[in-house]
Design a protein around this motif. Structure first.
Motif, PDB file in Angstrom:
ATOM      1  N   GLY A  19       6.900  34.237  15.512  1.00  0.00           N
ATOM      2  CA  GLY A  19       7.107  33.198  16.528  1.00  0.00           C
ATOM      3  C   GLY A  19       8.109  32.125  16.116  1.00  0.00           C
ATOM      4  O   GLY A  19       8.569  31.351  16.973  1.00  0.00           O
ATOM      5  N   TYR A  20       8.456  32.056  14.842  1.00  0.00           N
ATOM      6  CA  TYR A  20       9.380  31.019  14.380  1.00  0.00           C
ATOM      7  C   TYR A  20      10.780  31.551  14.054  1.00  0.00           C
ATOM      8  O   TYR A  20      11.674  30.776  13.741  1.00  0.00           O
ATOM      9  CB  TYR A  20       8.819  30.345  13.115  1.00  0.00           C
ATOM     10  N   VAL A  21      10.943  32.887  14.122  1.00  0.00           N
ATOM     11  CA  VAL A  21      12.199  33.473  13.632  1.00  0.00           C
ATOM     12  C   VAL A  21      13.409  33.011  14.452  1.00  0.00           C
ATOM     13  O   VAL A  21      14.426  32.585  13.901  1.00  0.00           O
ATOM     14  CB  VAL A  21      12.120  35.023  13.610  1.00  0.00           C
ATOM     15  N   ASP A  22      13.295  33.059  15.782  1.00  0.00           N
ATOM     16  CA  ASP A  22      14.436  32.690  16.643  1.00  0.00           C
ATOM     17  C   ASP A  22      14.899  31.278  16.389  1.00  0.00           C
ATOM     18  O   ASP A  22      16.090  31.006  16.236  1.00  0.00           O
ATOM     19  CB  ASP A  22      14.021  32.798  18.119  1.00  0.00           C
ATOM     20  N   LYS A  23      13.923  30.374  16.366  1.00  0.00           N
ATOM     21  CA  LYS A  23      14.231  28.950  16.172  1.00  0.00           C
ATOM     22  C   LYS A  23      14.906  28.733  14.810  1.00  0.00           C
ATOM     23  O   LYS A  23      15.897  27.993  14.687  1.00  0.00           O
ATOM     24  CB  LYS A  23      12.921  28.148  16.261  1.00  0.00           C
ATOM     25  N   THR A  27      18.714  27.394  14.177  1.00  0.00           N
ATOM     26  CA  THR A  27      18.918  26.183  13.379  1.00  0.00           C
ATOM     27  C   THR A  27      19.901  26.467  12.245  1.00  0.00           C
ATOM     28  O   THR A  27      20.819  25.680  11.987  1.00  0.00           O
ATOM     29  CB  THR A  27      17.573  25.686  12.814  1.00  0.00           C
ATOM     30  N   LEU A  28      19.727  27.595  11.581  1.00  0.00           N
ATOM     31  CA  LEU A  28      20.609  27.916  10.454  1.00  0.00           C
ATOM     32  C   LEU A  28      22.042  28.151  10.933  1.00  0.00           C
ATOM     33  O   LEU A  28      23.003  27.841  10.211  1.00  0.00           O
ATOM     34  CB  LEU A  28      20.086  29.139   9.687  1.00  0.00           C
ATOM     35  N   LEU A  29      22.176  28.669  12.163  1.00  0.00           N
ATOM     36  CA  LEU A  29      23.528  28.909  12.696  1.00  0.00           C
ATOM     37  C   LEU A  29      24.287  27.604  12.950  1.00  0.00           C
ATOM     38  O   LEU A  29      25.503  27.597  13.090  1.00  0.00           O
ATOM     39  CB  LEU A  29      23.455  29.757  13.964  1.00  0.00           C
ATOM     40  N   PHE A  88      13.152  27.106   2.191  1.00  0.00           N
ATOM     41  CA  PHE A  88      11.999  27.852   2.712  1.00  0.00           C
ATOM     42  C   PHE A  88      11.314  27.126   3.857  1.00  0.00           C
ATOM     43  O   PHE A  88      11.431  25.913   4.020  1.00  0.00           O
ATOM     44  CB  PHE A  88      11.009  28.195   1.597  1.00  0.00           C
ATOM     45  N   ILE A  89      10.629  27.958   4.640  1.00  0.00           N
ATOM     46  CA  ILE A  89       9.806  27.475   5.748  1.00  0.00           C
ATOM     47  C   ILE A  89       8.384  27.921   5.392  1.00  0.00           C
ATOM     48  O   ILE A  89       8.094  29.116   5.404  1.00  0.00           O
ATOM     49  CB  ILE A  89      10.289  28.098   7.075  1.00  0.00           C
ATOM     50  N   ALA A 110       9.567  22.018   9.379  1.00  0.00           N
ATOM     51  CA  ALA A 110      10.358  22.498   8.233  1.00  0.00           C
ATOM     52  C   ALA A 110      11.674  23.101   8.726  1.00  0.00           C
ATOM     53  O   ALA A 110      12.720  22.939   8.084  1.00  0.00           O
ATOM     54  CB  ALA A 110       9.559  23.518   7.444  1.00  0.00           C
ATOM     55  N   ILE A 111      11.632  23.763   9.880  1.00  0.00           N
ATOM     56  CA  ILE A 111      12.863  24.333  10.446  1.00  0.00           C
ATOM     57  C   ILE A 111      13.809  23.202  10.846  1.00  0.00           C
ATOM     58  O   ILE A 111      14.990  23.199  10.516  1.00  0.00           O
ATOM     59  CB  ILE A 111      12.532  25.245  11.663  1.00  0.00           C
TER      60      ILE A 111
END
Ligand code: ATP
Length: 307
Positions: A19-23, A27-29, A88-89, A110-111
């Protein structure tokens, strides 16, 4: 062009990772030109992914998972001469490294932090051939923690550790320990030896208030008495952050450590997971990795901005 790898353990954090991968990727992009998402399927995958990222000159590897996943990523990065930055998250139950650095324990926060995070050097420890980031523990209670299965953790979280730890108090017999550190040795009976790089141990943030993630030191606690009664006596000291002054606690700081114990076949709990059997040799690798931490965190002088 900058590249980051996001290593996700889908089974961690009670299986909420997906559930957190997309976000996290989005964010990293904002910071990196390219983001590669890698999902683990089994133990060892996170180490392989991180190692591959270092070989391919990625700028950063961000782990999403519990302490097991973080430890694996650290192992994949630490063997290389040239090491990507590490972030890390946190999704697991304990997350001492997050507690020690002000990294939010809530995944969403954290994201968000990664948008503005700065880099801070962090020490890494090496026990035999294995790197670690937080803590080593040896003794009956540590053995008990090793009995907590992945299924129990997924179902019960930190309660599983608590229950196993309590059970172990019933068999808290003292063991004959032999420790060698930089400026001396310990040869005597103890129930538990805990050697940490971070101030937070087992989720207890006041365990070793003197510890900084980049002080180049192991903070070693030898608990020479540990019945329920003794543990209750130590509790106020633990809350105040003065555990090292407790009756029945020996405390040393060192860069090298050897641990042996006679009698029982003991293994060392490494960052919350079962590790090598005694005897073991441990060494600190000072400021071996650069860690993404919140901007304006506790120790500004060693922070720097990158990417
Ligand atoms: N896809 C997967 N399915 C099941 N297990 C996996 C998978 N990928 C990795 N693993 C294993 O899961 C272990 C536990 O992961 P991790 O410690 O990150 O999460 P956690 O158990 O939720 O956290 P904590 O240990 O902090 O409670 C890893 O060490 C690894 O061996």
């Amino acid at each position: 062009m900058t590249k980051a790898m996001l290593v996700v353990n889908p089974s961690s954090g009670k299986e909420k990772a997906e559930g957190y991968v997309d976000k996290a990727e989005k964010t990293l992009l904002k910071r990196f030109d390219e983001v590669e998402v890698k999902r683990t399927e089994k133990g060892g995958d996170a180490t392989d992914f991180a190692s591959h990222a270092a070989e391919q000159n990625f700028d950063a590897v961000i782990a999403m998972g519990g302490d097991g996943t973080l430890n694996e990523v650290i192992n994949g990065l630490s063997i290389h001469e040239s090491r990507p930055a590490f972030g890390f998250i946190p999704l697991g139950t304990v997350n001492d490294l997050a507690r020690s650095t002000g990294i939010p324990l809530k995944p969403k926060k954290a994201i968000k932090m990664l948008e503005t995070a700065v880099l801070r050097p962090m020490d890494v420890g090496k026990i035999e051939e294995h790197f670690f980031m937080n803590v080593l523990a040896v003794g009956m209670i540590a053995q008990a923690v090793d009995q907590v299965s992945v299924e129990q953790k997924t179902k019960f979280g930190s309660i599983a550790y608590f229950v196993e730890g309590l059970k172990a108090f019933n068999r808290h017999e003292l063991l004959q320990f032999k420790l060698d550190y930089d400026e001396g040795n310990f040869d005597g009976d103890a129930a538990l030896v805990v050697a940490g790089l971070t101030n937070s141990v087992g989720g207890m943030e006041n365990w070793a208030p003197d510890a900084e993630i980049d002080d180049g030191l192991l903070h070693v606690f030898v608990l020479t008495k540990l019945g329920l009664f003794d543990a209750a006596g130590m509790l106020p000291q633990l809350v105040k952050g003065t555990l090292k002054n407790s009756d029945g606690v020996e405390y040393v700081q060192t860069k090298h450590l050897k641990i042996d114990a006679s009698g029982e076949d003991l293994s060392v709990n490494v960052d919350g997971d079962p590790g090598p059997a005694l005897p073991v040799e441990i060494k600190v690798f000072p400021s071996h990795l650069n860690l993404f931490v919140p901007e304006g965190g506790k120790k500004k002088k060693s922070f720097f901005k990158a990417f």
